[in-house]
Design an enzyme around this catalytic site. Sequence first.
Site, PDB file in Angstrom:
ATOM      1  N   HIS A 277      43.702 -23.863  23.851  1.00  0.00           N
ATOM      2  CA  HIS A 277      44.808 -24.798  23.637  1.00  0.00           C
ATOM      3  C   HIS A 277      44.463 -26.206  24.125  1.00  0.00           C
ATOM      4  O   HIS A 277      44.314 -27.111  23.320  1.00  0.00           O
ATOM      5  CB  HIS A 277      46.123 -24.313  24.269  1.00  0.00           C
ATOM      6  CG  HIS A 277      46.583 -22.986  23.780  1.00  0.00           C
ATOM      7  ND1 HIS A 277      46.847 -22.738  22.445  1.00  0.00           N
ATOM      8  CD2 HIS A 277      46.825 -21.823  24.442  1.00  0.00           C
ATOM      9  CE1 HIS A 277      47.231 -21.471  22.302  1.00  0.00           C
ATOM     10  NE2 HIS A 277      47.216 -20.897  23.498  1.00  0.00           N
ATOM     11  N   ASP A 328      45.693 -16.687  17.743  1.00  0.00           N
ATOM     12  CA  ASP A 328      46.556 -16.506  18.919  1.00  0.00           C
ATOM     13  C   ASP A 328      47.668 -15.495  18.673  1.00  0.00           C
ATOM     14  O   ASP A 328      47.455 -14.302  18.708  1.00  0.00           O
ATOM     15  CB  ASP A 328      47.107 -17.859  19.360  1.00  0.00           C
ATOM     16  CG  ASP A 328      47.729 -17.836  20.750  1.00  0.00           C
ATOM     17  OD1 ASP A 328      47.768 -16.760  21.356  1.00  0.00           O
ATOM     18  OD2 ASP A 328      48.175 -18.884  21.233  1.00  0.00           O
TER      19      ASP A 328
END
Length: 451
Positions: A277, A328
């Site tokens: 991220h 994810d």
Amino acid sequence: MTRWLAEYAWLPEHAEPTPDVLIEAEGGRITAVTPLVGGGAPAVGVEVLRDAVRLPGLTLPGLANAHSHAFHRALRGRTHGGRGDFWTWRDVMYTVAARLDPDSYLALARAAYAEMALAGITCVGEFHYLHHGPDGTPYADPNVMSAALVEAAAHAGIRITLLDTAYLTATVAGDPLVGPQRRFGDGDALRWAERVSGFAPDDDHARVGAAIHSVRAVPAEQLATVAGWADRQGRPLHVHLSEQPAENDACRAVHGRTPTRLLADHGVLGRHTTAVHATHPTSADVTLLGDSRTGVCLCPTTERDLADGIGPARRMAEAGSPLSLGSDSHAVVDLFEEARAVELDERLRTRKRGHFTAAELVTAATAAGHAALGWGDAGQLAVGMRADLVTVRLDSARTAGVPPVGAFFAAGAADVTHVVVDGRTIVADGRHLTVDVPTELAHAIQAVTAP
């Protein structure tokens, strides 16, 4: 010897696809890559071409999904309505996590990984922290959940790097794990290392790496233990980093520094580390990541679904951080969408166009992702590399009339027709050869979400 004749193939160091490429492989490795047109093209016998499998469309190296939580696939369509943020979404996620056991996780992960194969993903990095029973009691085999994931990937026909995750505390301040979180924890980093050291799958498709869930989940004084284990073993190390501003604020309040600085101070950053991220880094954080050559795995479809924000992708790349991609939470399983979102999100953030070339996005989805997962011998259509091929049709409603170089900005997972992993065909004509993906997904998700 297996041969494929690609209408177009994306070869390394090329800014756009090359037409009419013969690819040959033996023992799961590419042995020859031969462009058949243009100056100096060699003559190839008719019998060789007759034996080759035709691949109409654009053929790419295998795609690497560098960040996955397989059980999140059960949340698709169940968490997207209404209001809230990452933290309210997390509460829903925990309800699914609490219901999984080795058998149900095997079924769910098998179907989820087979969906990835249909999307052209040949390798997955599974960020795994569902280690123990729902109340935190270890199973008789303390790595049985890890083994279920490795087996699931084998059934789906893709490779896996199991990123065994240290998840020890609930907050940066060190609050204990409670409720569904208890099954994530090993007590401390030494016990985590002891458990993960006992898991050594001998399957050729599987490798074991390490992960620090976040600075919320591993106390500062134990970060070096996890990083040291990965370094001594020569394993990749991944870590959720600055996904939300609240994480940054809490880290400053407790440690007087950003999460990136904290990781740097404890020897976590480096060439074998990937920050997942990195949505809210400071300018100094970007420099720390780049100078240490720490990779960054972007997951744009999840970051937008959870309202996390848009990270400074171009600045991180220019600072020296290799970029990779992950699905994810599996709100979307489509690395074409993830790749173009890196560019399109950067346009939204800067209100300017043209930040990443198509070749850069291909690299993020292929070679860089494989490297982040410890498979440096995959992700390129080149001699000696693993024979991973993904073919995308150029005649669908989405890609018709699109030049091959523009396919990454037009195609989607539904346009994948042919997938080869280590020389073995896994998907043909858009169909998984061993898994009925929609049926198995429906059954597996029903089993862990039914009232």
